[in-house]
Motif scaffolding. Structure first.
Motif, PDB file in Angstrom:
ATOM      1  N   THR A 210      -1.901  -2.404   7.638  1.00 23.79           N
ATOM      2  CA  THR A 210      -1.195  -3.234   6.796  1.00 23.79           C
ATOM      3  C   THR A 210       0.027  -2.531   6.213  1.00 23.79           C
ATOM      4  N   LEU A 211       1.313  -3.293   6.291  1.00 23.65           N
ATOM      5  CA  LEU A 211       2.686  -3.081   5.663  1.00 23.65           C
ATOM      6  C   LEU A 211       2.598  -3.214   4.014  1.00 23.65           C
ATOM      7  N   PRO A 212       3.314  -2.411   3.151  1.00 23.06           N
ATOM      8  CA  PRO A 212       3.308  -3.077   2.107  1.00 23.06           C
ATOM      9  C   PRO A 212       3.671  -4.432   2.046  1.00 23.06           C
ATOM     10  N   GLY A 213       2.957  -5.124   1.367  1.00 24.90           N
ATOM     11  CA  GLY A 213       3.038  -6.756   0.984  1.00 24.90           C
ATOM     12  C   GLY A 213       2.621  -7.492   2.133  1.00 24.90           C
ATOM     13  N   GLN A 214       1.941  -6.892   2.988  1.00 22.21           N
ATOM     14  CA  GLN A 214       1.544  -7.929   4.078  1.00 22.21           C
ATOM     15  C   GLN A 214       0.138  -8.564   3.640  1.00 22.21           C
ATOM     16  N   LYS A 215      -0.025 -10.028   3.831  1.00 19.00           N
ATOM     17  CA  LYS A 215      -0.953 -10.559   3.484  1.00 19.00           C
ATOM     18  C   LYS A 215      -1.947 -11.015   4.774  1.00 19.00           C
ATOM     19  N   MET A 216      -3.203 -11.250   4.367  1.00 18.40           N
ATOM     20  CA  MET A 216      -4.061 -11.466   5.617  1.00 18.40           C
ATOM     21  C   MET A 216      -3.938 -13.230   5.699  1.00 18.40           C
ATOM     22  N   ASN A 217      -3.606 -13.679   6.974  1.00 11.40           N
ATOM     23  CA  ASN A 217      -3.486 -14.922   7.089  1.00 11.40           C
ATOM     24  C   ASN A 217      -4.755 -15.606   7.277  1.00 11.40           C
ATOM     25  N   LEU A 218      -4.924 -16.925   7.323  1.00  5.00           N
ATOM     26  CA  LEU A 218      -6.145 -17.551   7.300  1.00  5.00           C
ATOM     27  C   LEU A 218      -6.911 -17.149   8.641  1.00  5.00           C
ATOM     28  N   LYS A 219      -6.156 -17.006   9.772  1.00  7.41           N
ATOM     29  CA  LYS A 219      -7.076 -16.878  11.155  1.00  7.41           C
ATOM     30  C   LYS A 219      -7.803 -15.413  10.953  1.00  7.41           C
ATOM     31  N   ALA A 220      -6.911 -14.514  10.483  1.00 10.55           N
ATOM     32  CA  ALA A 220      -7.520 -13.257  10.180  1.00 10.55           C
ATOM     33  C   ALA A 220      -8.638 -13.160   9.134  1.00 10.55           C
TER      34      ALA A 220
ATOM     35  N   ASP B  22      -7.458   1.265  -4.010  1.00  9.82           N
ATOM     36  CA  ASP B  22      -7.515   0.395  -5.183  1.00  9.82           C
ATOM     37  C   ASP B  22      -6.668   1.094  -6.228  1.00  9.82           C
ATOM     38  N   ARG B  23      -6.520   2.256  -6.135  1.00  7.51           N
ATOM     39  CA  ARG B  23      -5.787   2.992  -7.615  1.00  7.51           C
ATOM     40  C   ARG B  23      -4.541   2.790  -7.309  1.00  7.51           C
ATOM     41  N   MET B  24      -4.016   2.879  -6.074  1.00  7.51           N
ATOM     42  CA  MET B  24      -2.721   2.810  -5.626  1.00  7.51           C
ATOM     43  C   MET B  24      -2.019   1.256  -5.830  1.00  7.51           C
ATOM     44  N   LYS B  25      -3.090   0.483  -5.605  1.00 13.37           N
ATOM     45  CA  LYS B  25      -2.604  -1.117  -5.664  1.00 13.37           C
ATOM     46  C   LYS B  25      -2.398  -1.333  -7.366  1.00 13.37           C
ATOM     47  N   LYS B  26      -3.572  -0.869  -8.238  1.00 15.29           N
ATOM     48  CA  LYS B  26      -3.433  -0.966  -9.748  1.00 15.29           C
ATOM     49  C   LYS B  26      -2.252  -0.307 -10.203  1.00 15.29           C
ATOM     50  N   GLU B  27      -1.603   0.900  -9.791  1.00 15.71           N
ATOM     51  CA  GLU B  27      -0.459   1.413 -10.085  1.00 15.71           C
ATOM     52  C   GLU B  27       0.894   0.882  -9.557  1.00 15.71           C
ATOM     53  N   LYS B  28       0.643  -0.262  -8.718  1.00 14.51           N
ATOM     54  CA  LYS B  28       1.629  -1.103  -7.963  1.00 14.51           C
ATOM     55  C   LYS B  28       2.694  -0.112  -7.067  1.00 14.51           C
ATOM     56  N   LYS B  29       1.926   0.916  -6.186  1.00 15.73           N
ATOM     57  CA  LYS B  29       2.595   1.679  -5.486  1.00 15.73           C
ATOM     58  C   LYS B  29       2.614   1.199  -4.316  1.00 15.73           C
ATOM     59  N   ASP B  30       3.685   1.318  -3.261  1.00 17.30           N
ATOM     60  CA  ASP B  30       3.586   0.783  -1.777  1.00 17.30           C
ATOM     61  C   ASP B  30       3.029   1.896  -1.014  1.00 17.30           C
ATOM     62  N   PHE B  31       2.271   1.326   0.159  1.00 14.48           N
ATOM     63  CA  PHE B  31       1.780   2.127   1.044  1.00 14.48           C
ATOM     64  C   PHE B  31       1.406   1.435   2.176  1.00 14.48           C
TER      65      PHE B  31
ATOM     66  N   VAL C 174       7.343   5.367   2.471  1.00 13.34           N
ATOM     67  CA  VAL C 174       5.984   5.293   1.870  1.00 13.34           C
ATOM     68  C   VAL C 174       4.931   6.223   2.642  1.00 13.34           C
ATOM     69  N   PRO C 175       3.735   6.459   1.839  1.00 11.76           N
ATOM     70  CA  PRO C 175       2.877   7.105   2.270  1.00 11.76           C
ATOM     71  C   PRO C 175       1.768   6.211   3.174  1.00 11.76           C
ATOM     72  N   VAL C 176       1.121   6.708   3.983  1.00 13.97           N
ATOM     73  CA  VAL C 176       0.244   6.206   4.797  1.00 13.97           C
ATOM     74  C   VAL C 176      -1.173   6.600   4.228  1.00 13.97           C
ATOM     75  N   ILE C 177      -1.923   5.759   4.094  1.00 14.17           N
ATOM     76  CA  ILE C 177      -3.307   6.207   3.532  1.00 14.17           C
ATOM     77  C   ILE C 177      -4.492   5.641   4.639  1.00 14.17           C
ATOM     78  N   LEU C 178      -5.768   6.214   4.429  1.00  9.60           N
ATOM     79  CA  LEU C 178      -7.014   5.498   4.900  1.00  9.60           C
ATOM     80  C   LEU C 178      -7.912   6.333   4.443  1.00  9.60           C
ATOM     81  N   GLU C 179      -9.368   5.615   4.843  1.00  9.07           N
ATOM     82  CA  GLU C 179     -10.477   6.060   4.152  1.00  9.07           C
ATOM     83  C   GLU C 179     -11.452   6.261   5.431  1.00  9.07           C
ATOM     84  N   THR C 180     -12.530   7.347   5.553  1.00 13.04           N
ATOM     85  CA  THR C 180     -13.218   7.575   6.589  1.00 13.04           C
ATOM     86  C   THR C 180     -14.602   7.842   5.962  1.00 13.04           C
TER      87      THR C 180
END
Length: 198
Positions: free
Chosen positions: A70-80, A113-122, A156-162
């Protein structure tokens, strides 16, 4: 390339690659599901969600490797949203979902979650997969480069979790940095990774 045409076989192949991943001595997220096939089916549903949400990309028309982000600000639509709910409720019992939620919360807040709370784009990468017949041929780098290029373009940074150190080590080899490890006790560990723009 962005995926604009649904491919059920590709979704099943991606699910299989996740469901039958060899964790060795590690405990992966599959521990929360009743069987490997439940993992396969859930991941196939996740791919459907990414497709419906216009978040699914591939290395080429052959589909050697796939990435969902997902890009910064991209929201999930209803179908997704409907696709991911269907995947969850068809492949996990309520008890399994609660157990997974408790384990994840025990590990602490994710980097996302931490980056969202800090309002950082990623850019958040929710899935990376090289189909089994193409593994070991350098496609993982090509898959990640799709997201890394977007990160560079948007600055913007790219993040992931594994869920495995073996996977984490591969991501680090391909240019990501380990940002933190969340310990879920008997249910294993989650690794948060980040790639800053060049």
């Amino acid at each position: 390339m962005k995926i604009t045409k649904w491919d059920a076989q590709a979704a099943e192949d991606i699910g299989h690659a996740f469901g039958y991943y060899d964790y060795g001595q590690e405990t992966g997220m599959g521990v929360f599901y009743s069987s490997k096939e439940a993992v396969v089916n859930y991941i196939a549903g996740y791919v459907r969600m990414a497709f419906e949400g216009q978040m699914l990309y591939a290395t080429s028309e052959r589909g050697e490797g796939y990435i969902a982000y997902t890009l910064p600000g991209q929201k999930m639509n209803l179908k997704a949203g409907m696709a991911i709910l269907k995947a969850l409720f068809h492949n996990m019992s309520l008890k399994e979902m609660i157990r997974m939620g408790k384990a994840l919360s025990k590990g602490g807040k994710s980097l996302q979650d931490r980056m969202k709370k800090e309002k950082k784009d990623f850019i958040f990468v929710g899935m990376v997969c090289v189909r089994e017949q193409y593994q070991g041929q350098g496609y993982m780098r090509k898959v990640l480069d799709i997201a890394f290029s977007e990160g560079n373009r948007l600055h913007v940074p790219v993040i992931l979790e594994t869920d495995a150190k073996s996977k984490c080590d591969k991501y680090m080899h391909l240019g990501m940095e380990l940002e933190g490890v969340r310990d879920m006790g008997a249910y294993g560990k989650m690794y948060d990774l980040i790639k800053y723009p060049d």
